[in-house]
Design an enzyme around this catalytic site. Structure first.
Site, short mmCIF file in Angstrom:
data_model
loop_
_atom_site.label_atom_id
_atom_site.label_comp_id
_atom_site.label_asym_id
_atom_site.label_seq_id
_atom_site.Cartn_x
_atom_site.Cartn_y
_atom_site.Cartn_z
N ARG A 232 131.99 -1.98 63.35
CA ARG A 232 132.07 -3.48 64.03
C ARG A 232 131.59 -4.54 62.91
NH1 ARG A 232 134.36 -1.40 67.95
NH2 ARG A 232 133.68 -0.85 69.81
N GLU A 261 135.10 -12.22 65.72
CA GLU A 261 136.50 -12.10 66.12
C GLU A 261 136.94 -12.93 67.20
OE1 GLU A 261 136.77 -7.80 66.98
OE2 GLU A 261 136.19 -7.27 64.89
N HIS A 279 141.45 -5.72 64.05
CA HIS A 279 140.59 -4.75 64.91
C HIS A 279 141.61 -3.92 65.56
CE1 HIS A 279 136.75 -4.09 67.38
NE2 HIS A 279 137.49 -2.98 67.40
P1 NAP Z 1 129.26 8.66 67.53
O1 NAP Z 1 129.98 9.84 67.28
O2 NAP Z 1 128.37 8.26 68.39
O3 NAP Z 1 128.57 8.29 65.96
C1 NAP Z 1 127.97 7.20 65.55
C2 NAP Z 1 127.12 7.33 64.52
O4 NAP Z 1 126.43 6.58 64.06
C3 NAP Z 1 126.30 8.60 64.45
O5 NAP Z 1 126.34 9.49 63.44
C4 NAP Z 1 124.76 8.26 64.41
O6 NAP Z 1 124.08 8.84 63.33
C5 NAP Z 1 125.32 6.85 63.71
N1 NAP Z 1 124.09 5.90 63.95
C6 NAP Z 1 123.57 5.46 65.14
N2 NAP Z 1 122.63 4.58 64.98
C7 NAP Z 1 122.35 4.60 63.53
C8 NAP Z 1 121.54 3.94 62.67
N3 NAP Z 1 120.43 3.20 63.05
N4 NAP Z 1 121.42 4.00 61.40
C9 NAP Z 1 122.54 4.89 60.83
N5 NAP Z 1 123.34 5.44 61.49
C10 NAP Z 1 123.45 5.39 63.03
O7 NAP Z 1 130.55 7.40 67.55
P2 NAP Z 1 132.15 7.45 66.97
O8 NAP Z 1 132.92 7.84 68.08
O9 NAP Z 1 131.99 8.18 65.64
O10 NAP Z 1 132.20 5.89 66.81
C11 NAP Z 1 131.44 5.04 65.99
C12 NAP Z 1 131.53 3.54 66.06
O11 NAP Z 1 132.88 3.30 65.71
C13 NAP Z 1 131.75 3.08 67.49
O12 NAP Z 1 130.34 2.94 67.96
C14 NAP Z 1 132.26 1.78 67.55
O13 NAP Z 1 131.49 0.96 67.21
C15 NAP Z 1 133.41 1.92 66.22
N6 NAP Z 1 134.51 1.96 66.62
C16 NAP Z 1 135.60 1.01 65.96
C17 NAP Z 1 136.83 1.08 66.27
C18 NAP Z 1 137.90 0.22 65.57
O14 NAP Z 1 138.85 -0.08 66.31
N7 NAP Z 1 137.62 -0.45 64.46
C19 NAP Z 1 137.42 2.04 67.14
C20 NAP Z 1 136.45 2.89 67.63
C21 NAP Z 1 135.21 2.90 67.31
P3 NAP Z 1 122.52 9.43 63.85
O15 NAP Z 1 122.34 9.37 65.24
O16 NAP Z 1 122.42 10.66 63.18
O17 NAP Z 1 121.79 8.44 63.28
#
Ligand code: NAP
Length: 313
Positions: A232, A261, A279
């Site tokens: 994000r 954005e 995005h």
């Molecule tokens: P996920 O499986 O829940 O993974 C999120 C990761 O963030 C986890 O590994 C978690 O690790 C880490 N995290 C949470 N808090 C943290 C912190 N304080 N410090 C460091 N790491 C932290 O989610 P996902 O499905 O992979 O998606 C991740 C993100 O990608 C979404 O939340 C979204 O914002 C973004 N996204 C962007 C797009 C786009 O179009 N560009 C599309 C989809 C998603 P720990 O719990 O071990 O800390």
């Protein structure tokens, strides 16, 4: 279910909109510029909100909808939803995990290749007729570069898997070391950035991770380092990123997301070492269709009293 009021926060997907319209009493929030008047008239009939990465349900909206039961997000990220407020009021929340993971990871690899190999700049070079005056300058090799990932979750893991096929050593930072993961773990983002060529942001956006990439991290990545953000926009301190790119303190950046954005700092438009995307991480016909079906499935399950497909709260 045709009488159930569903508020769509902003335009997001034509198929989803059509299907919501067929199955529920769909209210399109963007059609009512006077939101106070709209809510005065309709608040009592709205039982669900459908949001996405751009607009969700903040505390103010939640408080103004007394009969709200569920917020179904057409995104995996939940940063536009006040989760604490939903929990407090017993409002259910769903998102669209897993189904978009491959597309976002594909795009992250695409951004790495496009940024290091300057693919968009090369394309502009050909289209602009400049090739006739001489060859395009040399770029940076991608294969074998160390890739550091912030957030080894679903998307982070899928990026790592793909980058491994390019012989890239993988390292990561998360709040804790993941058991059973062979990649190198660093207990801070600065250490991760100091030890990789390409830093990829793939974590959840929370108050803790806002500006997780700040001046210190950018300096640790250094003038030969590249930043890729598919998380994000607010993960990165954007003014710091812009000045590092303009001053040559960072080699380049591939960005799918921005702090404000759809506004993108204009200083970036002049730079050939940045690749800017609107995005579109999950923006394929196939994935958006499955995401829409998941939103519809969650809403129907909720109103039929069945278990939610992808519950968060
Ligand atoms: P996920 O499986 O829940 O993974 C999120 C990761 O963030 C986890 O590994 C978690 O690790 C880490 N995290 C949470 N808090 C943290 C912190 N304080 N410090 C460091 N790491 C932290 O989610 P996902 O499905 O992979 O998606 C991740 C993100 O990608 C979404 O939340 C979204 O914002 C973004 N996204 C962007 C797009 C786009 O179009 N560009 C599309 C989809 C998603 P720990 O719990 O071990 O800390």
């Amino acid at each position: 279910m045709e009488s159930i009021g569903v508020l769509m926060a902003c335009p997001m997907n034509a198929y989803l909109e059509d299907e919501l319209c067929k199955r529920f009493n769909l209210l399109r929030f963007w059609n009512f510029p006077d939101t106070t008047e709209f809510l005065k008239r309709n608040a009592n009939s709205i039982r669900a909100v459908v949001g996405n990465a751009a607009a969700g349900a903040d505390a103010k909206l939640i408080e103004s909808l007394p009969d709200l039961e569920i917020v179904a997000s057409f995104s995996v990220g939940l940063d536009k939803i006040d989760l604490a407020k939903c929990k407090e009021k017993g409002i259910r929340v769903t998102n669209t995990p897993d189904v978009l993971t491959d597309d976002v990871a594909d795009l992250a690899i695409g951004l790495m290749l496009a940024t290091l190999r300057r693919i968009p700049a090369s394309d502009r070079y050909v289209r602009g007729g400049t090739w006739k005056k001489g060859d395009f300058k040399l770029t940076t090799r991608f294969s074998g570069k160390t890739v550091g990932i912030i957030g080894m979750g679903r998307i982070g893991t899928a990026i790592a898997k793909r980058a491994e096929a390019f012989d890239c050593p993988i390292s990561y930072y998360s709040r804790s070391k993941k058991p059973g993961i062979k990649y190198t773990y660093y207990p801070s983002v600065v250490e991760l950035a100091s030890n990789c060529h390409i830093l990829v942001v793939a974590c959840t956006l929370t108050e803790e991770t806002r500006h997780i990439v700040d001046r210190k991290v950018i300096d640790a990545l250094g003038p030969n380092g590249f930043l890729i953000n598919i998380g994000r926009g607010p993960h990165v301190d954007e003014p710091e990123l812009v000045s590092a790119l303009v001053e040559g303190r960072l080699a380049g950046a591939g960005l799918d997301v921005f702090e404000n954005e759809p506004h993108v700092p204009e200083e970036l438009f002049k730079l050939d070492n940045v690749v800017l995307l609107p995005h579109v991480g999950s923006g394929t016909v196939e994935t958006r269709r499955v995401m829409a079906d998941l939103v519809l499935g969650n809403l129907e399950a909720h109103f039929l009293g069945k278990p939610l497909l992808t519950p968060v709260v």
